[in-house]
Design a protein around this motif. Structure first.
Motif, PDB file in Angstrom:
ATOM      1  N   ILE A   1       7.377  -5.273  -8.657  1.00  0.00           N
ATOM      2  CA  ILE A   1       7.109  -3.913  -9.129  1.00  0.00           C
ATOM      3  C   ILE A   1       5.796  -3.402  -8.548  1.00  0.00           C
ATOM      4  O   ILE A   1       4.765  -4.083  -8.622  1.00  0.00           O
ATOM      5  N   HIS A   2       5.824  -2.205  -7.988  1.00  0.00           N
ATOM      6  CA  HIS A   2       4.636  -1.574  -7.421  1.00  0.00           C
ATOM      7  C   HIS A   2       4.356  -0.267  -8.149  1.00  0.00           C
ATOM      8  O   HIS A   2       5.271   0.529  -8.380  1.00  0.00           O
ATOM      9  N   ILE A   3       3.100  -0.050  -8.502  1.00  0.00           N
ATOM     10  CA  ILE A   3       2.716   1.173  -9.219  1.00  0.00           C
ATOM     11  C   ILE A   3       2.331   2.242  -8.201  1.00  0.00           C
ATOM     12  O   ILE A   3       1.355   2.100  -7.465  1.00  0.00           O
ATOM     13  N   VAL A   4       3.107   3.312  -8.173  1.00  0.00           N
ATOM     14  CA  VAL A   4       2.848   4.448  -7.289  1.00  0.00           C
ATOM     15  C   VAL A   4       3.039   5.706  -8.133  1.00  0.00           C
ATOM     16  O   VAL A   4       4.172   6.120  -8.384  1.00  0.00           O
ATOM     17  N   PRO A   5       1.970   6.323  -8.616  1.00  0.00           N
ATOM     18  CA  PRO A   5       2.114   7.441  -9.560  1.00  0.00           C
ATOM     19  C   PRO A   5       2.747   8.671  -8.931  1.00  0.00           C
ATOM     20  O   PRO A   5       2.830   8.794  -7.705  1.00  0.00           O
ATOM     21  N   ASP A   6       3.213   9.568  -9.793  1.00  0.00           N
ATOM     22  CA  ASP A   6       3.595  10.893  -9.321  1.00  0.00           C
ATOM     23  C   ASP A   6       2.334  11.685  -9.028  1.00  0.00           C
ATOM     24  O   ASP A   6       1.217  11.289  -9.403  1.00  0.00           O
ATOM     25  N   GLY A   7       2.497  12.822  -8.382  1.00  0.00           N
ATOM     26  CA  GLY A   7       1.353  13.651  -8.049  1.00  0.00           C
ATOM     27  C   GLY A   7       1.788  15.052  -7.679  1.00  0.00           C
ATOM     28  O   GLY A   7       2.792  15.558  -8.171  1.00  0.00           O
ATOM     29  N   THR A   8       1.051  15.661  -6.762  1.00  0.00           N
ATOM     30  CA  THR A   8       1.393  16.997  -6.288  1.00  0.00           C
ATOM     31  C   THR A   8       0.782  17.202  -4.911  1.00  0.00           C
ATOM     32  O   THR A   8       0.006  16.374  -4.434  1.00  0.00           O
TER      33      THR A   8
END
Length: 434
Positions: free
Chosen positions: A208-215
């Motif tokens: 599992i890799h943490i890659v946040p949402d953004g803009t």
């Protein structure tokens, strides 16, 4: 060929090496352009894959309707449309449409893989998808062609369906579990979501890799021209405007927002709430009657869905971003596009106290925070920001700085493309064709 053209389109971008580059197949619900919420995360993945890894990206999607199906390049992304009905994705026909898209996307990926192998000696390096149904298609196609599937798991669709489509909730639990176990890598948006998948679903942490949402902070920015926006929407120039933008489901708490607005207008009768979205059973059956019952017809503006490209100007014409979300399994673990879009435009945000969002939306620092369902607390926060322009500006500025520093897609997606190592991209020269 019925699904995909046998050869690339006649006009190929200058410098584009379809033969020599490793290839990645990306599944999306809708075509680009335009960029929309349904393809936003995968669009930025494709852009950064091309820029950072120099791969050829096939973005596989349904056509809007049968007559509009085509194959074309856009920003070096090769869009491959299969015969679909994307214009009906959110209509009463959504279930059969999605089932057809699911089957057709698998077939499209298999056809592309076979064509690549025959033409260039090697097929896809990996298949990549966002959301469980597209993830399942990527997993099945990957098994058929012997390639790894990567899945962006940003929401618990089974938890969303619990109130919106209860008959689908249990099947979605099975689907999510299967996709999570079969995918080579899973990308999640928060530490809380990773911890939950490890603890409750038994996934190994290294998967599992943490890659946040953004803009896109260059598109969602405070200085977007807003001339004529309020006039077109019928909003008085000096009225304080709250805005809710995005999907409207039960868990999004728009009914809570309407109750809070009713308290706000007692002190500020000129206040307006702009709701961008709508059309769901919850919105039509719960929210619309509530607007009438609370006497808010003159205070609520309902333009419906607008093109994603038009959203920044509309947000900049408003004053306060509203996020009265219910605290649920999904909302406690996800991050919301709307939070970063409000902040990108320099707007102060009033948001529910939630686990994942709570690590970045901090009360009095870059947002005002209220407990889930606390109508009076939300109303007080809105009134406070309406009255205190200096506080509103300070919170909006802090949110904007955070987006530019940590939550712009260009930097975020470098974390995701980092897993595309030589193990998957196969740095060896492809076999020469005859």
């Amino acid at each position: 060929m019925f699904f995909l053209r046998k050869r690339p389109p006649a006009v190929i971008p200058e410098g584009f090496d379809l033969q020599g580059r490793p290839k990645v197949g990306v599944l999306v619900e809708t075509t680009i352009p335009p960029v929309s919420r349904a393809n936003l995360r995968m669009y930025w993945l494709a852009r950064v894959l091309i820029a950072e890894k120099r791969v050829a990206v096939n973005m596989v999607s349904p056509s809007k309707d049968l007559a509009s199906r085509r194959s074309y390049f856009v920003e070096w992304i090769w869009m491959n449309q299969f015969p679909g009905w994307a214009k009906h994705l959110y209509s009463g026909w959504r279930l059969p449409v999605r089932v057809w898209h699911f089957l057709a996307s698998i077939l499209s990926l298999v056809i592309l893989e076979i064509w690549y192998r025959r033409s260039y000696g090697r097929g896809f390096a990996a298949l990549h998808a966002w959301n469980p149904l597209a993830g399942l298609a990527a997993v099945i196609a990957g098994k058929l062609v012997g390639k790894p599937a990567f899945v962006d798991f940003t929401d618990f669709y089974s938890d969303i369906a619990r109130t919106d489509m209860p008959l689908l909730s249990k099947p979605l639990v099975w689907l999510e579990n299967y996709v999570l176990r079969q995918a080579r890598y899973v990308f999640v948006v928060s530490r809380q979501l990773k911890d939950h998948l490890v603890r409750a679903h038994g996934l190994p942490p290294e998967k599992i890799h943490i890659v946040p949402d953004g803009t896109d902070s260059e598109t969602f920015r405070p200085d977007v021209p807003t001339a004529g926006v309020r006039e077109r929407l019928g909003i008085p120039a000096g009225a304080p405007v709250l805005v809710f933008h995005g999907d409207i489901k039960h868990d999004d708490g728009v009914d809570i927002l309407l109750d809070a607005l009713a308290l706000v207008v007692r002190q500020r009768p000129d206040a307006r709430l702009l709701i961008l979205g709508g059309g769901s059973p919850y919105f039509d059956e719960v929210c619309r009657p509530r607007i009438a019952r609370l006497g808010l017809a003159d205070n609520v503006v309902l333009p419906g869905w607008i093109p994603h490209a038009d959203v920044p100007a509309v947000l900049c014409a408003c004053d306060i971003g509203a996020m009265t979300l219910r605290a649920t399994l999904n909302h406690d673990h996800y991050l919301s596009f709307k939070l970063f879009e409000y902040w990108g435009c320099g707007k102060p945000v009033v948001v529910t106290k939630l686990k994942a969002n709570g690590e970045i939306a901090r009360d009095g620092e870059n947002a005002l925070v209220a407990r889930s369902g606390d109508v009076e607390a939300f109303a007080r926060a809105f009134l406070r920001l309406i009255a205190d322009k200096e506080l509103a500006a300070r919170l909006g500025h802090a949110g904007r700085e955070l987006v530019v520093r940590e939550f712009d897609w260009r930097e975020i997606m470098k974390k995701e493309t980092a897993v595309y190592t030589a193990e998957f991209l196969d740095a060896a020269e492809p076999r020469k064709t005859r």
